[in-house]
Design a protein around this motif. Structure first.
Motif, PDB file in Angstrom:
ATOM      1  N   GLN A 143      -0.150   1.195  -6.926  1.00  0.00           N
ATOM      2  CA  GLN A 143      -0.138   0.762  -5.534  1.00  0.00           C
ATOM      3  C   GLN A 143      -1.567   0.814  -5.008  1.00  0.00           C
ATOM      4  O   GLN A 143      -2.398   1.587  -5.504  1.00  0.00           O
ATOM      5  CB  GLN A 143       0.730   1.691  -4.672  1.00  0.00           C
ATOM      6  N   ALA A 152      -4.136   0.859  -1.409  1.00  0.00           N
ATOM      7  CA  ALA A 152      -4.191   1.126   0.025  1.00  0.00           C
ATOM      8  C   ALA A 152      -5.620   0.939   0.508  1.00  0.00           C
ATOM      9  O   ALA A 152      -6.570   1.109  -0.262  1.00  0.00           O
ATOM     10  CB  ALA A 152      -3.727   2.555   0.316  1.00  0.00           C
ATOM     11  N   SER A 193      -1.331  -0.703   3.894  1.00  0.00           N
ATOM     12  CA  SER A 193      -0.891  -1.478   2.737  1.00  0.00           C
ATOM     13  C   SER A 193      -1.664  -2.793   2.704  1.00  0.00           C
ATOM     14  O   SER A 193      -1.893  -3.410   3.741  1.00  0.00           O
ATOM     15  CB  SER A 193       0.601  -1.753   2.853  1.00  0.00           C
ATOM     16  N   TYR A 226       0.900   3.749   4.978  1.00  0.00           N
ATOM     17  CA  TYR A 226       1.372   4.819   4.092  1.00  0.00           C
ATOM     18  C   TYR A 226       1.372   6.141   4.853  1.00  0.00           C
ATOM     19  O   TYR A 226       0.529   6.358   5.723  1.00  0.00           O
ATOM     20  CB  TYR A 226       0.450   4.963   2.879  1.00  0.00           C
ATOM     21  N   ALA A 246       4.719   1.996   1.653  1.00  0.00           N
ATOM     22  CA  ALA A 246       4.202   1.905   3.016  1.00  0.00           C
ATOM     23  C   ALA A 246       5.344   1.582   3.956  1.00  0.00           C
ATOM     24  O   ALA A 246       6.329   0.950   3.565  1.00  0.00           O
ATOM     25  CB  ALA A 246       3.134   0.833   3.085  1.00  0.00           C
TER      26      ALA A 246
END
Lengths: 224, 170
Positions: B83, B85, B99, B149, B164
């Motif tokens: 993931q 961010a 996100s 998040y 998120a």
């Protein structure tokens, strides 16, 4: 020879009235393109059905190679298209047929609409037709994911986003369709496969059966 | 006794047949329905926070992209996913972790992704734009602000939630 076989069966089971009931009826003059060429507009419903038959057949054969698994789906499609004899043709039939069936259905809908053929006593058949339209859209939508390429994945993510934006039940609805709250993955693919190959075709056949039964019972609407 | 409506033999048979038939139908259909809706009824997986490898001291006022990995369980399929961010400290010193998934059609947005729009998040697919705090710029395609998040600082290291959350509004 064939006649003798037919007679042998007919003598025992009396099948002649069965098929006569279904198939033996005159096509009215205003529906016959041989009399009035403009009557070709009456062909679109039949053409839709013709393409549906092609879709069902080509789809059945595609499942001989296709695997609904996220690690192998794309490769199985690649293989059946490029390595298997006539693979390009069979997948091409299913691919192009999916679009053509929508076009034919749309033309058929226009004909019924502009001729006012949906009016009493045929309202129920219009409703069943609209249901068939929705089932077809569902088939197109679920089939789109199955090759599991980037286009399929992201188109489905957008679809699931739209589903999720349903008021109140959006989250549950998305989870039910995708098989997971967040992930568009293994469970999504198997669900879409099941819906595309078993659930929607079953519904479609039932609806088409009802559609035809009503036409047979009520006859084709009169000339304009 | 003669005043009461007597149940005829036919009625009795109808009721019992309907009862038995209904029971059999329910017994057949119920397991399949429960089977189909299982994903919606499964207990939500606990939202563990994932260590990102970014130290708190490294977080500046300028959004920086942080990738973090975790094991994801998708039914029977286990995999390691990454993931991303965009992390920075706002003027109050609070950490913001956004996100990078565009709220229009799911492309990936970049900080300062377009020279024409400095200090904004920019989506190359359909030119969606967001302010630094993730608020979508009016008149561009996105339907809402970027998701955020949850975060936590443990031993000076940034931990982020797996998913998120939408911020709502706009």
């Amino acid at each position: 020879m064939l006649n003798k076989v037919y007679d042998w069966i007919d003598e025992r089971l009396d099948i002649t009235p069965l098929w006569r009931d279904i198939a033996d009826h005159e096509v009215p003059e205003h529906v016959n393109p041989a009399h009035h060429f403009s009557a070709f507009v009456y062909c679109f419903g039949g053409l839709t059905f013709f393409v549906v038959v092609i879709q069902i057949l080509s789809g059945m054969f595609l499942t001989m190679y296709y695997v609904p698994d996220i690690e192998r789906a794309w490769e199985s499609v690649y293989y059946l298209q490029n390595q298997v004899a006539f693979g390009q043709i069979v997948r091409g039939m299913h691919h192009w047929g999916a679009s053509i069936v929508i076009v034919m259905m749309f033309l058929h809908t226009l004909r019924v609409f502009f001729q006012g053929a949906y009016k009493k006593p045929r309202e129920l058949n219009w409703i069943v037709g609209v249901l068939i339209f929705f089932v077809m859209l569902g088939l197109g939508l679920t089939g789109y994911l199955l090759p599991w390429d980037m286009k399929a994945l992201f188109a489905t993510k957008v679809t699931l986003d739209i589903v999720q934006s349903t008021p109140l039940i959006g989250d549950v609805l998305k989870t039910l369709i995708a098989g997971d709250e967040y992930i568009t993955g293994a469970q999504t693919l198997t669900r879409f496969f099941a819906i595309h190959v078993f659930f929607l075709p079953a519904v479609l056949l039932g609806l088409i059966g009802a559609h035809f039964l009503m036409i047979r019972k009520q006859g084709i609407s009169g000339p304009l | 006794m003669s005043d009461k409506q007597r149940v005829t033999r036919r009625q009795f048979l109808t009721y019992t047949l309907m009862g038995v038939g209904g029971f059999m139908a329910a017994g057949t259909v119920m397991p399949m329905l429960r089977f189909a809706v299982d994903p919606a009824l499964q207990a939500k997986a606990g939202g563990d926070l994932i260590a990102t490898g970014l130290k708190e001291s490294e977080i500046t006022n300028e959004p920086q992209r942080v990738d973090f990995k975790f094991d994801q369980q998708d039914g029977w399929y286990e995999s390691q996913v990454t993931q991303s961010a965009w992390v920075y400290k706002d003027n109050n010193g609070d950490i913001i972790a956004l996100s990078p998934i565009c709220k229009h059609l799911g492309c990936t947005v970049n900080w300062n992704g377009n020279e024409e729009f400095p200090n904004q998040f920019y989506c190359p697919c359909h030119f969606g734009r967001y302010e630094k705090d993730g608020t979508n710029v009016k008149g561009t395609p996105p339907r809402g602000p970027l998701d955020r998040y949850d975060y936590e600082i443990k031993d000076g290291v940034l931990y982020l939630s797996m998913r998120a959350k939408p911020r709502g509004g706009a």
